[in-house]
Design an enzyme around this catalytic site. Structure first.
Site, mmCIF file in Angstrom:
data_model
loop_
_atom_site.group_PDB
_atom_site.id
_atom_site.type_symbol
_atom_site.label_atom_id
_atom_site.label_comp_id
_atom_site.label_asym_id
_atom_site.label_seq_id
_atom_site.Cartn_x
_atom_site.Cartn_y
_atom_site.Cartn_z
ATOM 1 N N SER A 290 0.835 -1.196 0.000
ATOM 2 C CA SER A 290 0.000 0.000 0.000
ATOM 3 C C SER A 290 0.870 1.245 0.000
ATOM 4 O O SER A 290 2.013 1.230 0.478
ATOM 5 C CB SER A 290 -0.896 0.024 1.237
ATOM 6 N N ASP A 291 0.339 2.338 -0.537
ATOM 7 C CA ASP A 291 0.995 3.621 -0.316
ATOM 8 C C ASP A 291 0.906 3.941 1.177
ATOM 9 O O ASP A 291 0.125 3.342 1.923
ATOM 10 C CB ASP A 291 0.326 4.713 -1.157
ATOM 11 N N GLY A 292 1.720 4.886 1.637
ATOM 12 C CA GLY A 292 1.818 5.159 3.063
ATOM 13 C C GLY A 292 0.493 5.581 3.676
ATOM 14 O O GLY A 292 -0.034 6.647 3.353
#
Length: 757
Positions: A290-292
């Site tokens: 996932s992105d942050g």
């Protein structure tokens, strides 16, 4: 003062404690590894699949949950935890390698958009090689010291291959421009250069991002954390997915799912995206990270779900393996509860973690170090003379010459020059976003320009690139009594960066006033040269149209060796210095030519669908010489699905040896299926064509997939006629570069279905 001293004292004590703890941890882990050496997953004679299965089958569900929940990514986000009973150490997944080892003392190459302007697959490959050597060398040393902070791993969240679809998006600088074919070629070469060619081990693992339909807005007019990109199936397949497919074909180990929703479903919970397309259609075997903080945003931003258990289940079921935390309590720490509530399954999550351990195995973590050639790399392989020279070369190749009246450039050394503008001597803004730590000795544009004259008169004119205050008197003084005046303008991460879109395409603050003042107050015989340091295009129509401005050079964000590269290009004093860069995006003439940021239809966007006349077209750039395309050899017809093979011949008719960026475009005649007006299908940078010496034959192949059109059930190559254009620019454009375009036609015989991808 006493508090400050105490703080420093406590900091020193904490560092001593961390170092001693790290050493003790390393020693302890070595003992545990030795005890676990007889497990089959440590048996180097077994196939990778057997080793991975053995390891994952030994994990408890609690251990699997911990592994999925800890992708690192911030001071409060832990790396993957050690599994001491199996002798498995910690691992830091969060590393950025976009154009050097981000956040580390490492060689800083030009920002990605500038590298794209080089139109050189070879350059991006060699840059990725050098980056991987430095990333792996530092990683090896960090592991030996027991350090697992962010930006210390060997698994890269790079490259960024989103399409530059709007000039105002803050992250355009991280991309390879607006064309899916160019982005795909660059993605493949980056991944292959980064990961290396060893048959057993990976130097550093790659990861393309952000998947998918991601290209603004970040902040204007709505936050990326709640934005829903509504895209047609045709635009999705034809524009936003192709570069990611090339990344997968090149062997990437991970993809990062993006913050936005795609047609109402958050990307990290989007089963169609992460399973149906990525794994079923493309055959991807790696992991999705996932992105942050993106899993939290499924709840807090998109309001798609309202609790961590359902979110953990939805993202896992969609195909997300690893959570990059962003400093928050991980959503994936609810995986166990999701299994207990029958919202996902144990088999599912075990399958999701297998690619993560496969990646670590291929990096060599579970094999004796002496077997792995990359284990010999260290911090001594960072910032080598060879890497610094490559960074200078990359910067020179990234520059795009947009205007050169009466061959003003290249220059000879002169008496007095005036240098004005906020980007002339700013050692930070010339780096752009996502950069290695800037070193102390940065070569700024001003320092490069010093070498052009016996005397230099300099004034910034603005406090910084926002140029909210303007000192006109200092500018007038700097440009008085000079032989040449340089105006150095732009943006930098102060204006455009992740999380910060631009409201328009105007020069920031009072930079336009500064430029106009120089034009109005420079004597007619004194050349004015405009140097631009920016990513998204800015409105410089006054400089383009005013004959008083003799030359314009787009320099992007060249990083550490900006001044060195600029000096060489302006003087053309070393091999390869003559500019040959091309714009990897369409530079609009007017703001009215730009559709709304939130409209994800490709109508009117990029050269493929643009209507009207841009200021500068995609693929445009001037040189110091003149190339002539003399002949084009291509079969009159091919069967649908066959590769089109041909050649062309070029000649350097000018006075300077230089590189040439050759481009091949196709357009469909009498089309019945919607298609781009024009499509790039091949390009390369042909290096150092000697002036007037010989004719050079260049062979090319056009991939059948580049000739296919999307139908509701998949990709088809249709029977019909294509126009094929070869030259140093697009065909039929009003603004011509200093080379011609030659043309032929190609008949496609029959129809072929290529599948759904």
């Amino acid at each position: 003062m006493a508090l400050s001293v105490l703080t420093i004292f406590l900091l020193i004590l904490s560092l001593i404690w961390v170092c001693s703890e790290s050493k003790e941890s390393v020693y302890k882990m070595r003992k545990l590894k030795a005890l676990a050496s007889n497990y089959p997953f440590n048996n180097v004679s077994l196939p990778w699949e057997d080793r991975v299965n053995d390891l994952v089958n030994r994990l408890t569900l609690e251990e699997i949950q911990d592994q999925m929940a800890h992708g690192g990514g911030g001071k409060q986000s832990e790396p993957a935890k050690a599994i001491e009973r199996l002798g498995i150490g910690r691992y830091q997944w969060s590393t950025e390698c976009l154009r050097g080892d981000v956040g580390q003392n490492a060689t800083a190459f030009p920002q990605s958009l500038g590298l794209a302007a080089a139109f050189s697959p070879d350059l991006i490959f060699r840059m990725a090689q050098a980056t991987a050597v430095e990333v792996r060398g530092k990683h090896n040393d960090f592991v030996k010291q027991g350090i697992y902070l962010s930006h210390t791993g060997a698994s890269c969240f790079s490259p960024v291959i989103n399409i530059m679809r709007d000039p105002r998006w803050g992250r355009n600088q991280e991309t390879y421009g607006e064309d899916p074919y160019l982005s795909g070629v660059y993605a493949a070469n980056f991944i292959q250069g980064l990961q290396g060619n060893d048959t057993r081990y990976v130097r550093a693992s790659g990861g393309c991002k952000h998947f998918d339909v991601h290209g603004g807005p970040d902040s204007i007019p709505v936050s990326r954390f709640k934005f829903n990109a509504q895209v047609s199936e045709r635009d999705w397949r034809s524009t936003f997915l192709p570069a990611f497919r090339k990344c997968v074909e090149a062997g990437t180990y991970n993809l990062m799912c993006s913050y936005n929703s795609v047609n109402g479903i958050p990307a990290c919970a989007n089963h169609k995206l992460l399973t149906d397309i990525l794994r079923t259609e493309w055959g991807f075997k790696g992991y999705v990270v996932s992105d942050g903080g993106a899993l939290h945003i499924v709840v807090s931003g998109h309001h798609y779900l309202n609790n961590s258990v359902d979110t953990a289940a939805a993202c896992a079921n969609a195909g997300c393996s690893l959570e990059l935390g962003g400093g928050m309590n991980p959503i994936f720490m609810s995986i166990l509860d999701a299994i207990k509530q029958n919202k996902t399954t144990e088999d599912k999550v075990r399958e999701l973690v297998k690619p993560m351990f496969y990646t670590r195995m291929r990096l060599g973590e579970f094999d004796p170090p002496e077997m792995n050639p990359y284990s010999k790399l260290s911090s001594a392989d960072v910032l080598t003379p060879e890497h610094k020279a490559l960074a200078v070369e990359a910067a020179m190749k990234s520059f795009v010459l947009l205007k050169n009246v009466n061959d003003t450039l290249p220059l000879n050394k002169t008496g007095t020059i005036g240098v004005v503008g906020p980007m002339a001597n700013d050692p930070l803004q010339i780096f752009g976003d996502y950069t290695p730590s800037p070193p102390r000795n940065v070569s700024t544009p001003l320092q490069g320009l010093y070498a052009l004259a016996s005397r230099t008169q300099y004034a910034s004119g603005c406090h910084d690139t926002t140029c909210s205050t303007y000192n006109s008197s200092a500018v007038f003084k700097a440009i008085s009594g000079t032989d040449i005046n340089f105006v150095v303008l732009g943006t930098g991460q102060a204006i455009e960066r992740e999380g910060n879109d631009r409201p328009d395409t105007e020069l920031p603050g009072q930079q336009k006033t500064l430029l106009q003042d120089v034009i109005n107050n420079t004597p007619p015989h004194v050349p004015i040269i405009l140097l631009l340091f920016n990513a998204g295009p800015v409105n410089i129509s006054i400089a383009d149209q005013d004959p008083r401005v003799s030359a314009i050079m787009e320099c992007f964000f060249p990083a550490t060796f900006t001044g060195d590269a600029l000096r060489h290009v302006l003087l053309n004093d070393v091999k390869g210095a003559a500019p040959a860069g091309r714009l990897p995006f369409t530079w609009p003439m007017w703001a009215s030519q730009i559709p709304p940021m939130t409209n994800y239809s490709m109508e009117g966007r990029t050269y493929r669908y643009f209507e009207g006349e841009p200021l500068y077209p995609f693929g445009y750039g001037l040189t110091y010489t003149k190339f002539e395309y003399i002949a084009l050899g291509l079969s009159d017809s091919i069967r649908a699905g066959d590769t089109a093979k041909g050649f062309f011949i070029i000649h350097n008719n000018g006075s300077y040896s230089a590189d040439e960026v050759a481009q091949i475009y196709v357009s469909w005649r009498n089309k019945t299926t919607p298609s781009p007006a024009l499509q790039l299908v091949w390009f390369d940078r042909i290096t150092q064509v000697e002036a007037g010496v010989e004719l050079i034959q260049v062979d090319f192949e056009i991939d059948p997939k580049s000739l296919a059109l999307w139908h509701p059930d998949g990709w088809y190559i249709e029977q019909g006629t294509l126009d094929v254009y070869v030259g140093g620019q697009q065909p039929n454009q009003k603004r011509n570069a200093s080379s011609n375009v030659i043309h032929t036609s190609l008949d496609i015989v029959g129809t072929k279905y290529l599948g759904k991808y």
